[in-house]
Design a protein around this motif. Structure first.
Motif: not given
Lengths: 222, 222
Positions: A66-68, A70, A151-152, B37, B40, B182
């Motif tokens: 989810m972070s990636r 976003r 997402q990278k 989650r 987040f 990541h």
């Protein structure tokens, strides 16, 4: 400058207080009543609305993915794309220096203005209207995004690209730091074998400058 | 474990769905239904509520000072303080490994659970109730905070402390990086003249690990 109501149509929101819209469009180079405070507010609103949208769209996806996603959706590049969809550059209010140097095309200035618009709509209306507008802006991108794909970050992508070609890894060097602590500008050189000159990246942190350099390098290489 | 209604009283919110509260308290070491989650989601909600509060409380403060105040208010240390005010450690649900190693006292675990609680209240109620609760939690801190004071990050404070004593600047060295891109963990050594051993900092980025090392060094020195 084009008529503001044309911009409002593209944004999908009509301001009750037009001065709020003007402020959101005013870069700090154009005077004291600029958009930086609105940008601060808009940045956190955007981050929250996208986090909430991803949380509900992807009930089984972990926090890292989810972070990636976003990060992809709120990064400067994406915001500058939105700005270009709105033809925002034609409405920006810039000081003479930025005007001359083409600041209306600079991704960072465009992206900051998009964040400022988000803050301005929130203040002019309320959180629900701001959220509805943002979800409309992001509809296509939210429908397209998938966990684990694209997402990278640029440094990772550059590294993988070079590894795929069995080339040595790039080296990053900070070549300049200006400004006081908390307000520093980093200049980084990214050196890649076979490229005659290093690619330059700028950013408010070493990390951001490196990512920026990697992104530029990918643009050259791909 | 103490009764959850005692915790709810301290939080100032009673959950309609108690399973949401339990989930927010469950560390990933304790099983699949953990709080990451929610963390987040809560992280971005907290950031937005604090940005909004600062924006309205400080109508003349620039974006940089607002950013620094927000960083102070949402950092791990502050969240862990809140957690201790709620005696949250007594309610955390941890796996056997974390239990043995005293995970209920670890700042990062406490801070993450506070963020997860924020996300859980938002989902159980709505954005207004979540915001009202957060503003009550932060009332004292929002009243106390001032632009430009104590907003400096640990590396800056450490540097200024050493300069004040006419000592050489600390050196930071990344001594270990583990995990995939990541999801990396950086270990940094901060070496200060006169200290027999380097101070260790951990973080998910080099920058965070350095700040963490500087913070620990300040704790030793001050």
């Amino acid at each position: 400058m084009k008529k503001l109501h044309i911009l409002e149509k593209k944004l999908g929101y009509t301001f009750k207080d037009q001065s709020m819209l003007v402020r959101a469009l005013t870069h700090r180079s154009a005077g004291a009543r600029h958009n930086e405070r609105l940008e601060f507010l808009g940045d956190s609103l955007l981050s929250m609305v996208i986090a909430d949208a991803l949380f509900h769209r992807f009930p089984r996806v972990n926090e890292g993915d989810m972070s990636r996603m976003r990060a992809t959706l709120v990064r400067e590049k994406t915001l500058a794309e939105l700005a270009r969809e709105f033809e925002l550059g034609e409405y920006l209010i810039l000081g003479p220096g930025e005007l001359k140097s083409g600041g209306f095309r600079r991704e960072s200035i465009l992206a900051d203005a998009v964040e400022a618009l988000i803050g301005a709509v929130y203040l002019d209306a309320d959180i629900e209207q701001m959220q509805a507008m943002l979800l409309a802006w992001y509809d296509k991108r939210l429908n397209a995004i998938q966990p684990g794909i694209e997402q990278k970050d640029p440094k990772t992508r550059l590294q993988e690209f070079l590894q795929g070609k069995r080339q040595p890894l790039p080296t990053y060097t900070v070549v300049n730091v200006v400004g006081e602590a908390h307000n520093q500008k980093f200049t980084v050189h990214c050196q890649i074998e076979g490229m005659p000159e290093p690619v330059v990246g700028l950013g408010t942190s070493r990390r951001k400058a490196e990512q920026s350099a990697a992104e530029h390098a990918l643009e050259v290489l791909l």
